[in-house]
Write an enzyme that holds these catalytic residues in place. Structure first.
Site, PDB file in Angstrom:
ATOM      1  N   GLN A 199       0.830  -1.210   0.000  1.00 46.27           N
ATOM      2  CA  GLN A 199       0.000   0.000   0.000  1.00 46.27           C
ATOM      3  C   GLN A 199       0.867   1.264   0.000  1.00 46.27           C
ATOM      4  O   GLN A 199       2.038   1.225   0.381  1.00 46.27           O
ATOM      5  CB  GLN A 199      -0.901  -0.007   1.241  1.00 46.27           C
ATOM      6  CG  GLN A 199      -1.923  -1.140   1.205  1.00 46.27           C
ATOM      7  CD  GLN A 199      -2.768  -1.150   2.448  1.00 46.27           C
ATOM      8  OE1 GLN A 199      -2.242  -1.104   3.566  1.00 46.27           O
ATOM      9  NE2 GLN A 199      -4.077  -1.214   2.274  1.00 46.27           N
TER      10      GLN A 199
ATOM     11  N   HIS B  70      13.435  -4.000   1.146  1.00 46.49           N
ATOM     12  CA  HIS B  70      13.328  -3.911  -0.318  1.00 46.49           C
ATOM     13  C   HIS B  70      14.200  -5.008  -0.955  1.00 46.49           C
ATOM     14  O   HIS B  70      15.394  -5.109  -0.638  1.00 46.49           O
ATOM     15  CB  HIS B  70      13.806  -2.530  -0.788  1.00 46.49           C
ATOM     16  CG  HIS B  70      13.768  -2.406  -2.287  1.00 46.49           C
ATOM     17  ND1 HIS B  70      12.604  -2.103  -2.963  1.00 46.49           N
ATOM     18  CD2 HIS B  70      14.730  -2.569  -3.232  1.00 46.49           C
ATOM     19  CE1 HIS B  70      12.869  -2.089  -4.271  1.00 46.49           C
ATOM     20  NE2 HIS B  70      14.145  -2.372  -4.456  1.00 46.49           N
TER      21      HIS B  70
ATOM     22  N   ASP C 159      11.605   4.144  -2.767  1.00 45.54           N
ATOM     23  CA  ASP C 159      12.810   3.342  -2.494  1.00 45.54           C
ATOM     24  C   ASP C 159      14.083   4.194  -2.554  1.00 45.54           C
ATOM     25  O   ASP C 159      15.138   3.725  -2.984  1.00 45.54           O
ATOM     26  CB  ASP C 159      12.939   2.167  -3.490  1.00 45.54           C
ATOM     27  CG  ASP C 159      11.672   1.357  -3.585  1.00 45.54           C
ATOM     28  OD1 ASP C 159      10.923   1.309  -2.576  1.00 45.54           O
ATOM     29  OD2 ASP C 159      11.414   0.781  -4.645  1.00 45.54           O
TER      30      ASP C 159
ATOM     31  N   ALA D 199       6.204 -63.429 -27.592  1.00 47.89           N
ATOM     32  CA  ALA D 199       6.332 -64.336 -28.743  1.00 47.89           C
ATOM     33  C   ALA D 199       5.147 -64.130 -29.677  1.00 47.89           C
ATOM     34  O   ALA D 199       4.018 -63.925 -29.231  1.00 47.89           O
ATOM     35  CB  ALA D 199       6.386 -65.772 -28.261  1.00 47.89           C
TER      36      ALA D 199
ATOM     37  N   GLN E 106      14.081 -57.613 -33.474  1.00 51.96           N
ATOM     38  CA  GLN E 106      15.378 -57.110 -33.904  1.00 51.96           C
ATOM     39  C   GLN E 106      15.478 -55.592 -33.691  1.00 51.96           C
ATOM     40  O   GLN E 106      16.522 -55.072 -33.268  1.00 51.96           O
ATOM     41  CB  GLN E 106      15.576 -57.454 -35.397  1.00 51.96           C
ATOM     42  CG  GLN E 106      16.947 -57.130 -35.928  1.00 51.96           C
ATOM     43  CD  GLN E 106      18.042 -57.968 -35.262  1.00 51.96           C
ATOM     44  OE1 GLN E 106      17.924 -59.195 -35.168  1.00 51.96           O
ATOM     45  NE2 GLN E 106      19.083 -57.313 -34.768  1.00 51.96           N
TER      46      GLN E 106
ATOM     47  N   SER F  88      15.834 -69.094 -27.293  1.00 47.58           N
ATOM     48  CA  SER F  88      16.781 -70.151 -27.661  1.00 47.58           C
ATOM     49  C   SER F  88      18.222 -69.624 -27.676  1.00 47.58           C
ATOM     50  O   SER F  88      18.459 -68.423 -27.817  1.00 47.58           O
ATOM     51  CB  SER F  88      16.426 -70.677 -29.056  1.00 47.58           C
ATOM     52  OG  SER F  88      16.545 -69.625 -29.980  1.00 47.58           O
TER      53      SER F  88
ATOM     54  N   CYS G  50      11.753 -74.687 -19.944  1.00 48.80           N
ATOM     55  CA  CYS G  50      13.183 -74.551 -20.226  1.00 48.80           C
ATOM     56  C   CYS G  50      14.043 -75.399 -19.303  1.00 48.80           C
ATOM     57  O   CYS G  50      15.105 -75.850 -19.685  1.00 48.80           O
ATOM     58  CB  CYS G  50      13.592 -73.096 -20.145  1.00 48.80           C
ATOM     59  SG  CYS G  50      13.080 -72.347 -18.617  1.00 48.80           S
TER      60      CYS G  50
ATOM     61  N   LYS H 126       8.580 -79.992 -35.355  1.00 48.67           N
ATOM     62  CA  LYS H 126       9.977 -80.150 -34.929  1.00 48.67           C
ATOM     63  C   LYS H 126      10.127 -81.359 -33.993  1.00 48.67           C
ATOM     64  O   LYS H 126      11.107 -82.100 -34.043  1.00 48.67           O
ATOM     65  CB  LYS H 126      10.418 -78.878 -34.199  1.00 48.67           C
ATOM     66  CG  LYS H 126      11.891 -78.562 -34.354  1.00 48.67           C
ATOM     67  CD  LYS H 126      12.279 -77.324 -33.570  1.00 48.67           C
ATOM     68  CE  LYS H 126      12.896 -77.731 -32.255  1.00 48.67           C
ATOM     69  NZ  LYS H 126      13.090 -76.732 -31.270  1.00 48.67           N
TER      70      LYS H 126
ATOM     71  N   SER I  41      14.757 -80.714 -26.891  1.00 46.79           N
ATOM     72  CA  SER I  41      13.552 -80.939 -27.700  1.00 46.79           C
ATOM     73  C   SER I  41      12.497 -79.888 -27.369  1.00 46.79           C
ATOM     74  O   SER I  41      11.722 -79.495 -28.207  1.00 46.79           O
ATOM     75  CB  SER I  41      12.981 -82.328 -27.420  1.00 46.79           C
ATOM     76  OG  SER I  41      12.348 -82.363 -26.147  1.00 46.79           O
TER      77      SER I  41
HETATM   78  P1  NAP Z   1      13.301 -68.113 -29.789  1.00 44.30           P
HETATM   79  O1  NAP Z   1      12.997 -68.616 -31.129  1.00 44.30           O
HETATM   80  O2  NAP Z   1      14.705 -67.812 -29.446  1.00 44.30           O
HETATM   81  O3  NAP Z   1      12.402 -66.819 -29.577  1.00 44.30           O
HETATM   82  C1  NAP Z   1      12.378 -66.125 -28.382  1.00 44.30           C
HETATM   83  C2  NAP Z   1      11.902 -64.712 -28.657  1.00 44.30           C
HETATM   84  O4  NAP Z   1      12.865 -64.057 -29.443  1.00 44.30           O
HETATM   85  C3  NAP Z   1      10.603 -64.646 -29.436  1.00 44.30           C
HETATM   86  O5  NAP Z   1       9.843 -63.577 -28.980  1.00 44.30           O
HETATM   87  C4  NAP Z   1      11.117 -64.413 -30.845  1.00 44.30           C
HETATM   88  O6  NAP Z   1      10.160 -63.844 -31.700  1.00 44.30           O
HETATM   89  C5  NAP Z   1      12.256 -63.484 -30.579  1.00 44.30           C
HETATM   90  N1  NAP Z   1      13.209 -63.370 -31.681  1.00 44.30           N
HETATM   91  C6  NAP Z   1      13.443 -64.217 -32.692  1.00 44.30           C
HETATM   92  N2  NAP Z   1      14.384 -63.712 -33.521  1.00 44.30           N
HETATM   93  C7  NAP Z   1      14.745 -62.514 -33.017  1.00 44.30           C
HETATM   94  C8  NAP Z   1      15.674 -61.518 -33.418  1.00 44.30           C
HETATM   95  N3  NAP Z   1      16.417 -61.627 -34.491  1.00 44.30           N
HETATM   96  N4  NAP Z   1      15.790 -60.422 -32.656  1.00 44.30           N
HETATM   97  C9  NAP Z   1      15.056 -60.275 -31.544  1.00 44.30           C
HETATM   98  N5  NAP Z   1      14.148 -61.183 -31.130  1.00 44.30           N
HETATM   99  C10 NAP Z   1      14.010 -62.307 -31.856  1.00 44.30           C
HETATM  100  O7  NAP Z   1      12.788 -69.100 -28.683  1.00 44.30           O
HETATM  101  P2  NAP Z   1      11.382 -69.760 -28.591  1.00 44.30           P
HETATM  102  O8  NAP Z   1      11.291 -70.804 -29.607  1.00 44.30           O
HETATM  103  O9  NAP Z   1      10.314 -68.729 -28.551  1.00 44.30           O
HETATM  104  O10 NAP Z   1      11.443 -70.382 -27.125  1.00 44.30           O
HETATM  105  C11 NAP Z   1      12.020 -71.583 -26.880  1.00 44.30           C
HETATM  106  C12 NAP Z   1      13.409 -71.424 -26.324  1.00 44.30           C
HETATM  107  O11 NAP Z   1      13.370 -70.595 -25.187  1.00 44.30           O
HETATM  108  C13 NAP Z   1      13.974 -72.723 -25.840  1.00 44.30           C
HETATM  109  O12 NAP Z   1      15.292 -72.836 -26.226  1.00 44.30           O
HETATM  110  C14 NAP Z   1      13.875 -72.631 -24.330  1.00 44.30           C
HETATM  111  O13 NAP Z   1      14.792 -73.423 -23.660  1.00 44.30           O
HETATM  112  C15 NAP Z   1      14.108 -71.185 -24.139  1.00 44.30           C
HETATM  113  N6  NAP Z   1      13.596 -70.740 -22.834  1.00 44.30           N
HETATM  114  C16 NAP Z   1      14.522 -70.470 -21.885  1.00 44.30           C
HETATM  115  C17 NAP Z   1      14.091 -70.094 -20.636  1.00 44.30           C
HETATM  116  C18 NAP Z   1      15.082 -69.783 -19.567  1.00 44.30           C
HETATM  117  O14 NAP Z   1      14.681 -69.212 -18.577  1.00 44.30           O
HETATM  118  N7  NAP Z   1      16.340 -70.114 -19.718  1.00 44.30           N
HETATM  119  C19 NAP Z   1      12.734 -69.970 -20.368  1.00 44.30           C
HETATM  120  C20 NAP Z   1      11.831 -70.292 -21.383  1.00 44.30           C
HETATM  121  C21 NAP Z   1      12.282 -70.654 -22.619  1.00 44.30           C
HETATM  122  P3  NAP Z   1       9.115 -64.775 -32.506  1.00 44.30           P
HETATM  123  O15 NAP Z   1       7.937 -64.773 -31.655  1.00 44.30           O
HETATM  124  O16 NAP Z   1       8.897 -64.125 -33.807  1.00 44.30           O
HETATM  125  O17 NAP Z   1       9.753 -66.115 -32.644  1.00 44.30           O
END
Ligand code: NAP
Length: 913
Positions: free
Chosen positions: A93, A111, A147, A609, A645, A661, A717, A767, A816
């Site tokens: 004020q 100030h 001021d 997957a 990828q 895998s 696995c 397979k 397998s």
């Molecule tokens: P995979 O073929 O290696 O695929 C796994 C994942 O990777 C899928 O989502 C796949 O996509 C993806 N993928 C494939 N190519 C790729 C690339 N170039 N870049 C990035 N991602 C890519 O394995 P899977 O057949 O699904 O699963 C079976 C295998 O997983 C077995 O060997 C099993 O022993 C292993 N596993 C391991 C554990 C563990 O804890 N150690 C647990 C479960 C399973 P897509 O869907 O297009 O194929």
């Protein structure tokens, strides 16, 4: 006794109230009256409230003079208190000279600039706008100028580059100013207060920045000038700029959070035109980038448009948002109720742009706000939602959404997404079929889709969007923004609460999730309920508990004498994480990885997957209901070779969690190295040995031996890829396994009596047929199965047993991943050879041993090269126990505390003192 100095305090605000309280402690002083502004509505100025508490007479004048002449009634009241000194801590004020000179000792006035620089009402703003290197305040003797009176004392501080009007006031001008007022009064009381005439050199009288026309920023200036202007008006009232929209309209905005930006132009920004700026401004992930006339950039972090403050980076997103403007009369009544709650907590007036935290609210205030709003409106509001909507308008809009929908995060909330209705298991379940990016379900950029097949009947269930590399990029950008934005606002404990909310929602929807998993992946429903979904929920709960327990160490290091050194570590989230998972336990693989990743404070995107992404999409829906901010979790079904990828290649992804895998794991590791050396953890294939000694409990060995292979149709696995059975019990073991196999119920996985369902998908089924053919060709003895289950549609593979398998055979070495038991004999007198055979594999995921001899069991545990060892049981995993392989089964654990560390990085901080 010496007479007390009689002080009249003339002013207003918290500052004046604090000065009053400080002076009340002085034994040689008596506050004889407080003169302040009238109440605004029912709201009394805090100075008046404080004075009343201390029984000090209070006078409230709307004005002190009319047409330049002091009002007699006002003068009379002032004189009635008989003040010997007037103290003006903060006074808006105009006080007549009769009052200024009315006290024997005169009037001292605070100030906020080092006089004579920056005279006038906006001194602090001008200190910043003019780029001064020091800021400070003066206490002067008031005279008939503005001021201009003689100085009593001044204090100063260096201005920091991070200072704004707010910070300089809060850190220095206010706290030091209150103290200095006390010092000044003491100096007057003891007769040592100087009266230093102000120099006219360097004196200024700056324009008042409360006038709107003065708040408009000149963008034809150097970056430094732009920066200083914005911070000089930050946070009140904000520098004004005008956006020129492409459709020819204009929009006035205010700018906040400016800093000089040395990183240069951005490559991925979106253009924004501002009036008065000849060059284009850019909205980018860090804000709004403006180029000064000197080619240097200023970045603006926040923009106020209309009444709402937004992150500048979200300008275009916000433009698309449908903010609520059509409030009903009832909602407007509620608005004033909510404003009342805010006002009571913040103790200040509240308007649409009031920021709860900028107004000084702390965590207890959040609790109070949430509880009061819940009680008043009966809505399930949670603390973290206040952090996500801290500005009043946002908060009220959130509340209106709750009220309109029953609950913005309730279970019945219908999110906007395309879905198909799965009719199975006496249920109708809505399952999203789009990608989940930045909190929304959206189509793929490429419009491509994946056909999802039910392995039980080989029919297409639905089509879901198939993510492209562009979609992956969008998800990564969203996760990146969330990581550096909304997710950081959430405290670790609130993060844990969000995870617990999610786990509760999964629990409530567990039958739905298990049904989807069963139809999509062929998992037996009862197993899906207990393991696929049950263990997923446990993972979220387990890791939720870790959120607020992530801590580093203090480390004794050699100090650099004579100084001391403190060294400590911090565990920090890594950033955006990519997760890629296989098809055998779709939701559980997602949860094992993502729960650890999120608990550690990261944001993520997952590519499940391609064959079974449906539980991941249902899960995405639940994350919204649980209250996760957009961008924290993104779900992108797609092909590994394309979307997967792109995740591995992306430069903003800093960690990749992969399960799959071994060949794809190796390929991914190369991509991680080539792209940006991102950290990766790999859970890969296995060929796990299970040793059955003759001294085992045979019933148990048969039961667990069966489940070690046939659990989840062998799509496991850690499945035992090879059984070594001691020769003395070999035949008996096989006889009992075959007996049990003959009575195994194979059929519809949704049927509660089914023990064995279809394989996940056709390529895998084919397979397995090929795997068995090779076993037979190499001379192994096929004693059971090895073929399709007769008379059943769907990918039903007969549980299979091979004996007489030698170590060099393909089926003895390769995984397998199906229901195929591979049995070899061993002689119990030669354990060394047995261990060599068990370890003669490049895999090292799991292992097992059955024996009643504890020495033999522990000897096995010592010597086996595998990440998991089961003794007298199999498949017993737990969310608290680390899980992962050795050798070519990968590295980096899932589950347990070790999994958390996979998603954290360690920072080491060393301080000398
Ligand atoms: P995979 O073929 O290696 O695929 C796994 C994942 O990777 C899928 O989502 C796949 O996509 C993806 N993928 C494939 N190519 C790729 C690339 N170039 N870049 C990035 N991602 C890519 O394995 P899977 O057949 O699904 O699963 C079976 C295998 O997983 C077995 O060997 C099993 O022993 C292993 N596993 C391991 C554990 C563990 O804890 N150690 C647990 C479960 C399973 P897509 O869907 O297009 O194929």
């Amino acid at each position: 006794m010496a007479l007390k100095m009689r002080i009249a305090i003339i002013g207003q605000s918290n500052f004046a109230a604090d000065v009053l309280e400080l002076l009340l402690d002085r034994p040689n002083i008596q506050i004889v009256g407080v003169f302040t502004i009238p109440d605004r509505g029912s709201r009394e100025d805090i100075l008046a409230t404080t004075a009343i508490i201390h029984n000090i007479p209070v006078f409230k004048f709307a004005c002190w003079r009319r047409k330049g002449v002091a009002l007699p009634e006002v003068l009379e009241q002032y004189k009635s208190v008989g003040a010997t000194l007037n103290v003006l801590p903060f006074c808006s004020q105009f006080i007549p000279m009769e009052v200024i000179d009315g006290a024997l000792l005169g009037s001292i006035c605070y100030h906020p600039s080092i006089l004579p620089r920056h005279r006038g009402a906006s001194a602090i703003s001008w200190t910043l706008i003019e780029g001064d290197e020091v800021a400070g305040f003066s206490i002067f003797w008031a005279d008939d100028g503005l001021d201009t009176g003689p100085l009593l004392l001044t204090r100063q501080t260096n201005l920091e580059p991070t200072d704004t009007l707010d910070t300089i006031y809060k850190r220095f001008l206010y706290p030091e100013g209150v103290k200095a007022m006390g010092v000044a009064v003491d100096m007057v009381a003891s007769g040592v207060a100087p009266k230093i005439i102000q120099a006219e050199v360097g004196a200024t009288y700056d324009p008042a920045m409360f006038k709107t026309e003065n708040q408009v920023i000149n963008l034809q200036a150097t970056a430094e000038k732009i920066w200083n202007f914005v911070r000089g008006l930050d946070s009140v009232p904000g520098a004004i700029a005008t956006v020129l929209h492409e459709n020819g309209t204009e929009e006035q905005i205010r700018l906040f959070g400016a800093h000089l930006y040395s990183a240069g132009p951005v490559s991925n920004g979106k253009a924004l035109r501002l009036r008065g700026l000849t060059k284009t401004a850019w909205i980018h992930s860090g804000g709004l980038l403006i180029e000064g006339t000197d080619g240097v950039f200023v970045n603006i972090r926040r923009i106020k448009r209309d009444t709402k403050v937004i992150n500048a980076s979200e300008w275009f997103k916000q433009a698309e948002d449908q903010s609520i403007t059509d409030f009903s009369e009832d909602e407007l009544v509620k608005r004033s109720l909510v404003a009342g709650i805010w006002k009571a907590i913040l103790k200040e007036d509240v308007d649409s742009s009031t920021d709860f935290f900028a107004s000084g609210a702390g965590s207890m205030d959040v609790v109070r706000l949430v509880e009061e709003v819940k009680e008043t409106f009966d809505v399930p509001l949670q603390n973290e939602q206040v952090f996500m909507a801290p500005v009043f308008e946002e908060f009220f809009s959130l509340l209106v959404r709750f009220l309109r929908q029953g609950s913005a995060c309730s279970d019945d909330q219908q999110l906007n997404f395309q879905a198909f209705t799965l009719k199975a298991n006496k249920r109708e379940i809505r399952v999203p079929t789009q990608l989940f990016i930045n909190g929304e379900f959206v189509d793929s950029d490429s419009q491509r889709t994946l056909e999802i097949v039910n392995p039980t009947n080989e029919e297409v269930i639905c089509k879901v969007a198939c993510a492209s590399a562009t979609d992956v990029d969008k998800a990564v950008q969203a996760a990146h923004s969330a990581f550096y934005g909304s997710w950081r606002q959430i405290t670790p404990r609130q993060r844990g609460q969000l995870m617990l909310n999610l786990a509760d929602l999964m629990e409530r929807n567990k039958e739905e999730l298990a049904t989807i998993e069963s139809v999509d992946s062929g998992a037996v429903y009862t197993l899906a309920l207990k393991t696929h979904v049950g263990m997923s929920i446990e993972a979220w709960r387990y890791f939720a508990g870790w959120c607020d327990k992530i801590q580093g160490n203090t480390i004794p290091v050699n100090p650099a004498r004579p100084n001391n050194v403190l060294t400590f570590t911090r565990k920090e989230p890594i950033g955006v994480c990519g997760l890629i998972t296989p098809w055998n336990y779709p939701l559980m693989m997602l949860s094992w990885k993502m729960a650890a990743c999120i608990a550690a404070g990261n944001t993520c995107l997952i590519k499940p997957a391609q064959t079974c992404p449906l539980t991941a999409l249902k899960f995405a829906e639940l994350t919204v209901r649980a209250g996760f901010p957009p961008g924290v979790i993104n779900v992108l079904p797609g092909k590994g070779s394309d979307a997967g990828q792109a995740v591995a290649d992306h430069e903003l992804v800093r960690k990749l969690g992969f399960t799959g895998s071994t060949p794809i794991g190796k390929h991914i590791m190369k991509s991680c190295a080539d792209s940006n050396l991102k950290k990766c953890s790999l859970e890969l294939g296995g060929k796990s040995p299970l040793i059955i000694f003759a001294d085992c409990d045979m019933d148990k060995a048969v039961r667990h031996g069966m489940s070690s292979v046939f659990f989840n149709k062998g799509e496991n696995c850690i499945a035992a890829g090879r059984l070594f059975v001691e020769d003395r019990i070999h035949d008996e073991f096989i006889r009992r396994v075959l007996k049990d196999l003959r009575t195994m119920t194979i059929g519809d996985p949704l049927d509660r009596s089914t023990a064995h369902g279809p394989q996940n998908h056709k390529a895998h089924f084919d397979k397995l047929l090929e795997f068995c053919r090779r076993g037979v060709d190499e001379g192994a003895k096929l004693v059971y199965g090895g073929c399709r289950v007769p008379h059943l549609k769907g990918y039903f593979f007969t549980p299979t047993v091979f004996t007489n398998v030698t170590d060099d055979m393909f089926i003895a070495q390769e995984e397998s991943f199906g229901p195929i038991m591979i049995i070899s004999k061993f002689n119990g007198s030669d354990v060394d050879s047995l261990m060599q055979r068990a370890n003669r594999t490049e895999y090292g995921l799991a292992s097992g041993v059955f024996t009643k001899d504890i020495g033999k069991a522990l000897n096995f545990a010592d010597r086996i090269e595998a990440g998991t060892v089961f003794v007298n049981l199999y498949n017993k995993t737990d969310v608290a126990a680390p899980f992962g392989g050795f050798k070519q089964s990968g590295y980096g654990k899932d589950l347990g505390q070790e999994a958390l560390n996979e998603y954290l990085k360690t920072k080491c901080v060393t301080v000398e003192y």
